[in-house]
Scaffold this motif. Structure first.
Motif, PDB file in Angstrom:
ATOM      1  N   THR A 123       0.789  -1.230   0.000  1.00 27.83           N
ATOM      2  CA  THR A 123       0.000   0.000   0.000  1.00 27.83           C
ATOM      3  C   THR A 123       0.821   1.280   0.000  1.00 27.83           C
ATOM      4  O   THR A 123       0.411   2.267  -0.577  1.00 27.83           O
ATOM      5  N   SER A 124       1.954   1.293   0.677  1.00 21.80           N
ATOM      6  CA  SER A 124       2.767   2.512   0.644  1.00 21.80           C
ATOM      7  C   SER A 124       4.245   2.181   0.563  1.00 21.80           C
ATOM      8  O   SER A 124       4.967   2.313   1.536  1.00 21.80           O
ATOM      9  N   PRO A 125       4.682   1.697  -0.618  1.00 22.79           N
ATOM     10  CA  PRO A 125       6.092   1.327  -0.780  1.00 22.79           C
ATOM     11  C   PRO A 125       7.038   2.481  -0.479  1.00 22.79           C
ATOM     12  O   PRO A 125       8.168   2.262  -0.048  1.00 22.79           O
ATOM     13  N   GLU A 126       6.564   3.722  -0.657  1.00 20.69           N
ATOM     14  CA  GLU A 126       7.440   4.876  -0.401  1.00 20.69           C
ATOM     15  C   GLU A 126       7.809   5.006   1.071  1.00 20.69           C
ATOM     16  O   GLU A 126       8.811   5.596   1.415  1.00 20.69           O
ATOM     17  N   ARG A 127       6.961   4.399   1.969  1.00 21.91           N
ATOM     18  CA  ARG A 127       7.285   4.473   3.392  1.00 21.91           C
ATOM     19  C   ARG A 127       8.403   3.498   3.754  1.00 21.91           C
ATOM     20  O   ARG A 127       8.985   3.586   4.809  1.00 21.91           O
ATOM     21  N   LEU A 128       8.674   2.542   2.890  1.00 25.23           N
ATOM     22  CA  LEU A 128       9.721   1.565   3.172  1.00 25.23           C
ATOM     23  C   LEU A 128      10.950   1.763   2.294  1.00 25.23           C
ATOM     24  O   LEU A 128      11.995   1.193   2.534  1.00 25.23           O
ATOM     25  N   ALA A 129      10.805   2.590   1.260  1.00 27.27           N
ATOM     26  CA  ALA A 129      11.911   2.781   0.325  1.00 27.27           C
ATOM     27  C   ALA A 129      13.084   3.476   0.998  1.00 27.27           C
ATOM     28  O   ALA A 129      12.903   4.334   1.847  1.00 27.27           O
ATOM     29  N   THR A 130      14.277   3.097   0.604  1.00 25.85           N
ATOM     30  CA  THR A 130      15.477   3.736   1.142  1.00 25.85           C
ATOM     31  C   THR A 130      15.729   5.054   0.429  1.00 25.85           C
ATOM     32  O   THR A 130      16.103   6.044   1.020  1.00 25.85           O
ATOM     33  N   ILE A 131      15.507   5.033  -0.888  1.00 29.26           N
ATOM     34  CA  ILE A 131      15.750   6.239  -1.666  1.00 29.26           C
ATOM     35  C   ILE A 131      14.428   6.767  -2.220  1.00 29.26           C
ATOM     36  O   ILE A 131      13.681   6.049  -2.880  1.00 29.26           O
ATOM     37  N   LEU A 132      14.136   8.017  -1.891  1.00 32.61           N
ATOM     38  CA  LEU A 132      12.914   8.652  -2.379  1.00 32.61           C
ATOM     39  C   LEU A 132      13.319   9.650  -3.462  1.00 32.61           C
ATOM     40  O   LEU A 132      14.266  10.411  -3.283  1.00 32.61           O
ATOM     41  N   THR A 133      12.601   9.633  -4.568  1.00 35.46           N
ATOM     42  CA  THR A 133      12.926  10.596  -5.619  1.00 35.46           C
ATOM     43  C   THR A 133      11.686  11.347  -6.059  1.00 35.46           C
ATOM     44  O   THR A 133      10.558  10.861  -5.945  1.00 35.46           O
ATOM     45  N   PHE A 134      11.919  12.532  -6.565  1.00 36.85           N
ATOM     46  CA  PHE A 134      10.837  13.353  -7.086  1.00 36.85           C
ATOM     47  C   PHE A 134      11.485  14.279  -8.109  1.00 36.85           C
ATOM     48  O   PHE A 134      12.283  15.145  -7.745  1.00 36.85           O
ATOM     49  N   GLY A 135      11.191  14.055  -9.385  1.00 34.95           N
ATOM     50  CA  GLY A 135      11.868  14.830 -10.422  1.00 34.95           C
ATOM     51  C   GLY A 135      13.369  14.634 -10.301  1.00 34.95           C
ATOM     52  O   GLY A 135      13.840  13.503 -10.247  1.00 34.95           O
ATOM     53  N   ASP A 136      14.114  15.717 -10.184  1.00 31.90           N
ATOM     54  CA  ASP A 136      15.577  15.606 -10.083  1.00 31.90           C
ATOM     55  C   ASP A 136      16.060  15.630  -8.627  1.00 31.90           C
ATOM     56  O   ASP A 136      17.243  15.756  -8.358  1.00 31.90           O
ATOM     57  N   ILE A 137      15.119  15.501  -7.691  1.00 33.97           N
ATOM     58  CA  ILE A 137      15.481  15.511  -6.265  1.00 33.97           C
ATOM     59  C   ILE A 137      15.584  14.076  -5.750  1.00 33.97           C
ATOM     60  O   ILE A 137      14.717  13.250  -6.038  1.00 33.97           O
ATOM     61  N   LEU A 139      16.474  11.719  -2.188  1.00 35.12           N
ATOM     62  CA  LEU A 139      16.752  11.675  -0.748  1.00 35.12           C
ATOM     63  C   LEU A 139      17.080  10.236  -0.367  1.00 35.12           C
ATOM     64  O   LEU A 139      16.303   9.326  -0.619  1.00 35.12           O
ATOM     65  N   ASP A 140      18.272  10.059   0.196  1.00 34.77           N
ATOM     66  CA  ASP A 140      18.726   8.731   0.610  1.00 34.77           C
ATOM     67  C   ASP A 140      18.574   8.624   2.120  1.00 34.77           C
ATOM     68  O   ASP A 140      19.286   9.285   2.872  1.00 34.77           O
ATOM     69  N   ARG A 141      17.635   7.784   2.563  1.00 36.50           N
ATOM     70  CA  ARG A 141      17.355   7.692   4.001  1.00 36.50           C
ATOM     71  C   ARG A 141      18.473   7.031   4.778  1.00 36.50           C
ATOM     72  O   ARG A 141      18.724   7.376   5.925  1.00 36.50           O
ATOM     73  N   GLU A 142      19.135   6.042   4.164  1.00 36.97           N
ATOM     74  CA  GLU A 142      20.191   5.345   4.879  1.00 36.97           C
ATOM     75  C   GLU A 142      21.387   6.255   5.132  1.00 36.97           C
ATOM     76  O   GLU A 142      21.952   6.273   6.201  1.00 36.97           O
ATOM     77  N   LYS A 143      21.729   7.000   4.095  1.00 35.97           N
ATOM     78  CA  LYS A 143      22.884   7.902   4.230  1.00 35.97           C
ATOM     79  C   LYS A 143      22.476   9.279   4.715  1.00 35.97           C
ATOM     80  O   LYS A 143      23.334  10.126   4.968  1.00 35.97           O
TER      81      LYS A 143
END
Ligand code: CA
Length: 234
Positions: A123-137, A139-143
């Motif tokens: 239902t919300s893979p983005e809540r578990l993803a390590t790397i979130l992207t949006f356009g050219d942005i 965000l790496d949660r692990e680092k």
């Protein structure tokens, strides 16, 4: 920031056990012991998943589930229903009422954790993803690193959490109050103008090279990640 889980359960020992284990998995856990209180809470704030007991004081789990499915804000909310053994036919009713999954009591904690994870993954893979992207942005949660078109961006802790929250809900508009509640935490009193200050800082750092602003100000409503931006950058 882990996925937000609301546990609606009136057995205190079980509530404590669930809170402890879900918390240890990195989830943001809230617990409510009554069905009617849960109904009120869910009108104020929608979590990422609800663990809902069948038999509850105030309002039954099944009735709450039915109400949640009838409201647009919670129509898609992932729900795992807890049922007691011997409610077999009831279980079917539970699923028919709109629960996504169910677990029969007594259950093992690892089993519940696996179900929670499985449902969130769907239902919300983005809540578990390590790397979130949006356009050219990116965000790496692990680092704990943010970059725009590979240019590293050094964000303060609040700006980082704000961006992470926006990336988890691209396109959705959030009021200042909702942002305070979700990013700062609901037990802290902070003036709503603080949100504007941090949005301003986040914008400045993101758009340092004069790039297009990914954050949309919605007059009278709040802020959102501009969904047109994501498409334009593709
Ligand atoms: Ca119960």
């Amino acid at each position: 920031m882990g996925a937000r889980i609301l546990v609606v359960e009136d057995e205190e020992a079980l509530t404590t056990l669930l809170r402890y284990n879900l918390d240890a998995e990195g989830y943001d856990v809230e617990t409510v012991g009554r069905g009617d209180d849960a109904d009120t809470r869910l009108k104020e704030r929608v979590p990422d998943l609800v663990v809902l007991d069948w038999m509850l004081p105030g309002l039954s789990g099944i009735e709450l589930c039915r109400r949640l499915r009838a409201r647009p804000e919670t129509k898609q909310l992932p729900i795992i229903m807890l049922t007691a053994r011997g409610e077999e036919s009831e279980r079917v009713r539970g699923l028919a009422t709109g629960a996504d999954d169910y677990i029969v009591k007594p259950f093992s904690v690892p089993e519940l954790l696996a179900r929670v994870k499985g449902l969130l993954r769907r239902t919300s893979p983005e809540r578990l993803a390590t790397i979130l992207t949006f356009g050219d942005i990116e965000l790496d949660r692990e680092k704990r690193r943010v970059a725009r078109s590979s240019r590293p961006i050094d964000l303060g802790p609040t700006e980082y959490r704000l961006l992470e929250f926006f990336l988890e809900h691209p396109g959705r508009v959030f009021s200042r109050e909702q942002l305070l509640d979700s990013v700062w935490g609901r037990d802290i009193y902070i003036d709503e103008r603080t949100v504007d200050v941090h949005i301003g800082r986040l914008r400045k750092l993101l758009n340092l090279d004069g790039e297009q602003d990914p954050i949309r100000t919605v007059r009278g409503a709040g802020y959102a990640l501009d969904d047109r931006f994501d498409k334009a950058a593709e």
